[in-house]
Write an enzyme that holds these catalytic residues in place. Structure first.
Site, mmCIF file in Angstrom:
data_model
loop_
_atom_site.group_PDB
_atom_site.id
_atom_site.type_symbol
_atom_site.label_atom_id
_atom_site.label_comp_id
_atom_site.label_asym_id
_atom_site.label_seq_id
_atom_site.Cartn_x
_atom_site.Cartn_y
_atom_site.Cartn_z
ATOM 1 N N ASP A 113 0.841 -1.187 0.000
ATOM 2 C CA ASP A 113 0.000 0.000 0.000
ATOM 3 C C ASP A 113 0.876 1.237 0.000
ATOM 4 O O ASP A 113 1.780 1.366 0.835
ATOM 5 C CB ASP A 113 -0.914 -0.014 1.235
ATOM 6 C CG ASP A 113 -2.030 1.007 1.106
ATOM 7 O OD1 ASP A 113 -2.425 1.325 -0.029
ATOM 8 O OD2 ASP A 113 -2.511 1.489 2.150
ATOM 9 N N HIS A 120 -3.772 13.947 0.948
ATOM 10 C CA HIS A 120 -3.980 13.011 2.063
ATOM 11 C C HIS A 120 -2.789 13.044 3.018
ATOM 12 O O HIS A 120 -2.962 13.152 4.239
ATOM 13 C CB HIS A 120 -4.189 11.593 1.530
ATOM 14 C CG HIS A 120 -4.207 10.545 2.605
ATOM 15 N ND1 HIS A 120 -5.257 10.405 3.486
ATOM 16 C CD2 HIS A 120 -3.295 9.606 2.967
ATOM 17 C CE1 HIS A 120 -4.994 9.423 4.340
ATOM 18 N NE2 HIS A 120 -3.810 8.922 4.043
ATOM 19 N N GLU A 186 -10.299 3.804 3.831
ATOM 20 C CA GLU A 186 -9.410 4.548 2.945
ATOM 21 C C GLU A 186 -9.822 4.224 1.515
ATOM 22 O O GLU A 186 -9.802 3.061 1.098
ATOM 23 C CB GLU A 186 -7.934 4.185 3.191
ATOM 24 C CG GLU A 186 -7.464 4.689 4.559
ATOM 25 C CD GLU A 186 -5.954 4.662 4.754
ATOM 26 O OE1 GLU A 186 -5.281 3.887 4.045
ATOM 27 O OE2 GLU A 186 -5.464 5.408 5.619
ATOM 28 N N GLU A 188 -9.202 3.848 -2.136
ATOM 29 C CA GLU A 188 -7.962 3.625 -2.876
ATOM 30 C C GLU A 188 -8.223 2.922 -4.206
ATOM 31 O O GLU A 188 -9.288 2.352 -4.438
ATOM 32 C CB GLU A 188 -6.987 2.768 -2.045
ATOM 33 C CG GLU A 188 -6.711 3.376 -0.668
ATOM 34 C CD GLU A 188 -5.419 2.912 -0.038
ATOM 35 O OE1 GLU A 188 -4.584 2.312 -0.738
ATOM 36 O OE2 GLU A 188 -5.257 3.154 1.171
ATOM 37 N N ASP A 220 -8.968 0.240 2.102
ATOM 38 C CA ASP A 220 -7.945 -0.120 3.088
ATOM 39 C C ASP A 220 -8.459 0.274 4.477
ATOM 40 O O ASP A 220 -8.097 1.306 5.030
ATOM 41 C CB ASP A 220 -6.642 0.614 2.737
ATOM 42 C CG ASP A 220 -5.537 0.346 3.741
ATOM 43 O OD1 ASP A 220 -5.579 -0.701 4.407
ATOM 44 O OD2 ASP A 220 -4.641 1.208 3.866
ATOM 45 N N ARG A 224 -7.737 3.751 13.392
ATOM 46 C CA ARG A 224 -6.842 4.897 13.607
ATOM 47 C C ARG A 224 -6.220 4.912 14.995
ATOM 48 O O ARG A 224 -5.092 5.393 15.155
ATOM 49 C CB ARG A 224 -7.609 6.204 13.387
ATOM 50 C CG ARG A 224 -8.193 6.361 12.012
ATOM 51 C CD ARG A 224 -7.119 6.305 10.946
ATOM 52 N NE ARG A 224 -7.716 6.458 9.616
ATOM 53 C CZ ARG A 224 -7.043 6.245 8.498
ATOM 54 N NH1 ARG A 224 -5.769 5.879 8.536
ATOM 55 N NH2 ARG A 224 -7.633 6.384 7.336
ATOM 56 N N GLN A 227 -3.529 2.271 14.967
ATOM 57 C CA GLN A 227 -2.486 2.769 14.060
ATOM 58 C C GLN A 227 -1.641 3.862 14.708
ATOM 59 O O GLN A 227 -0.400 3.836 14.639
ATOM 60 C CB GLN A 227 -3.149 3.305 12.781
ATOM 61 C CG GLN A 227 -2.186 3.856 11.742
ATOM 62 C CD GLN A 227 -2.916 4.525 10.577
ATOM 63 O OE1 GLN A 227 -4.139 4.547 10.513
ATOM 64 N NE2 GLN A 227 -2.146 5.066 9.644
ATOM 65 N N LYS A 240 -4.145 -2.011 10.295
ATOM 66 C CA LYS A 240 -4.533 -2.155 8.891
ATOM 67 C C LYS A 240 -4.786 -3.609 8.496
ATOM 68 O O LYS A 240 -5.553 -3.880 7.574
ATOM 69 C CB LYS A 240 -3.391 -1.653 7.985
ATOM 70 C CG LYS A 240 -2.973 -0.230 8.210
ATOM 71 C CD LYS A 240 -3.852 0.702 7.440
ATOM 72 C CE LYS A 240 -3.247 2.107 7.373
ATOM 73 N NZ LYS A 240 -4.040 2.981 6.530
ATOM 74 N N THR A 244 -8.642 -5.897 4.166
ATOM 75 C CA THR A 244 -8.573 -4.952 3.054
ATOM 76 C C THR A 244 -9.542 -5.461 2.008
ATOM 77 O O THR A 244 -9.457 -6.620 1.590
ATOM 78 C CB THR A 244 -7.153 -4.905 2.447
ATOM 79 O OG1 THR A 244 -6.211 -4.640 3.488
ATOM 80 C CG2 THR A 244 -7.050 -3.842 1.373
ATOM 81 N N GLU A 349 -9.698 12.346 7.839
ATOM 82 C CA GLU A 349 -9.589 13.691 7.283
ATOM 83 C C GLU A 349 -10.933 14.417 7.286
ATOM 84 O O GLU A 349 -11.005 15.612 7.581
ATOM 85 C CB GLU A 349 -9.061 13.619 5.849
ATOM 86 C CG GLU A 349 -7.665 13.063 5.729
ATOM 87 C CD GLU A 349 -7.391 12.598 4.307
ATOM 88 O OE1 GLU A 349 -6.946 13.425 3.498
ATOM 89 O OE2 GLU A 349 -7.636 11.404 4.000
HETATM 90 MN MN MN Z 1 -3.959 2.870 2.788
#
Ligand code: MN
Length: 404
Positions: A113, A120, A186, A188, A220, A224, A227, A240, A244, A349
């Site tokens: 990834d 971002h 996420e 992606e 993904d 948080r 993480q 993570k 996925t 975000e």
């Molecule tokens: Mn990602």
């Protein structure tokens, strides 16, 4: 464009100009590689001249066959669907996609990834490191990435269980264990490698189409709080690797020729191995939606065309040390976020780390994901002759954390 004998007017984004590949399992039957047209699918085992290539339960044999075979099969399928003489024979073999369950279409080898959206990376830097520089000193010199967990890549529609783990908020003295309180998405775009490469031999950016077969939308999922506590100094790990999600349909790169656009300018100039004589980005328009309590709301519309690092540069960087590609490697772009607040590809975000919850019509304030939420990423791209390509969507529903 040549007329197609399958009526695709209800799903124009899956017309004969697209022809994505997937694997479907109809009730009581083994998984079968298929090509999609409209809302129908043709089992590829019935494609004359290619029966053996598609005899297995995945697309693996097709992926490793390489670009010449990919082109030949696409040409044969295009001819089949545009030759009225084939309608009687092959029309009877088409089956509704909706009656089957999607199966992960290929065996995921390695999963990487990246982190290639400047917007971002800047937003995350400001949220996670408010007192430091938003971008790390290396960010504009190399496409940052990490190796994820290939074995937990799941197909769209698979439920995702809220992970448990260690988390420690900045104001807390010691970490605690429990269900993630800050579960996130996420948005992606993933690239599926077909042709392997040789150990010790880097793959240049310009060789992308020799190795990469196609594109899938990727979510993904990210915890948080887990993480934020674990990522220094070695990067993402358990925050993570619990899941996925990848779309069920792989759009071949060959269908995306009209979606190629010039990538953004790069300053400072990159090292020679990251320079591409003919660079391109893909004009994919993405959309994230949240379904909560019977309400379905579009949350954001991230634009993929503005990604700072191109798929070719990501491939060149991924292999510059001699690391070999394997059939089934999946490398994802990193969260796609645009310059505008409604173009952000993560709730981290969108809610600015939970400090400014999003106000969504019919749902109310949202910072992170709740149990029962369904998240869906959709995407479109310009196709040939003013057509549109609808990428296969990727969806998942959050289950409560496992009982302890
Ligand atoms: Mn990602």
């Amino acid at each position: 464009m040549t007329a197609c004998w399958v009526d695709t007017t209800a799903r124009p984004g899956f017309g004969v100009h697209h022809l994505p590949y997937g694997v479907l399992a109809w009730p009581g039957e083994p998984p079968r590689p298929v090509v999609r047209i409209g809302d129908l699918a043709l089992p590829l085992q019935r494609l004359p001249g290619h029966e053996a290539l598609f005899a297995g339960p995945t697309l693996d044999a097709f992926l490793v066959a390489g670009p010449t075979v990919w082109e030949q099969v696409r040409r044969d399928l295009t001819e089949l669907f545009t030759d009225p003489a084939q309608q009687t024979r092959f029309g009877a073999l088409l089956r509704p996609v909706a009656e089957a369950a999607p199966v992960l279409a290929f065996t995921v080898a390695d999963y990487v990834d990246f982190y290639s959206s400047e917007h971002h990376a800047t937003n995350v830097g400001r949220i996670f490191r408010p007192d430091g520089d938003a971008l790390t000193p290396n960010w504009k010199h190399l496409p940052i990435g990490y190796h994820g967990r290939a074995g937990t890549v799941v197909v769209s529609g698979t439920d995702v269980r809220r992970p448990c783990g260690q988390r420690k908020a900045p104001q807390e003295q010691t970490p605690t264990y429990g269900p993630s309180r800050r579960l996130d998405v996420e948005v992606e775009v993933g690239f599926v490698v077909g042709m392997p490469s040789t150990l010790g031999t880097p793959v240049p950016a310009a060789a992308l189409t020799d190795h990469v077969f196609g594109v899938v939308l990727v979510n993904d999922w990210s915890a948080r709080d887990i993480q934020a506590w674990e990522y220094v100094p070695l990067g993402p790990f358990l925050g993570k690797s619990f899941a996925t999600s990848a779309a069920a349909w792989i759009t071949p790169l060959a269908a995306l020729a009209a979606a190629r656009v010039a990538p953004p300018a790069q300053d400072p100039p990159v090292l020679p191995y990251l320079q591409d004589p003919d660079p391109w980005a893909l004009d994919l328009r993405l959309e994230l939606s949240l379904q909560r309590g019977g309400t379905d709301v579009v949350v954001s519309r991230p634009p993929f065309a503005g990604m700072y690092w191109t798929p070719g540069q990501q491939l060149a960087h991924l292999t510059v040390n001699g690391a070999a590609l394997r059939t089934g490697d999946l490398y994802a772009s990193g969260t796609v976020s645009g310059s505008e607040p409604d173009q952000r590809g993560s709730f981290l975000e969108l809610s600015w780390g939970g400090t400014a919850p999003l106000e969504l019509d019919g749902i109310g304030e949202v910072s992170f994901l709740q149990d029962g939420d369904t998240l869906t990423i959709r995407g479109t791209a310009p196709g040939p002759d003013a057509t549109t390509i609808e990428l296969g969507d990727v969806s998942g529903t959050i289950l409560p954390a496992a009982p302890r």
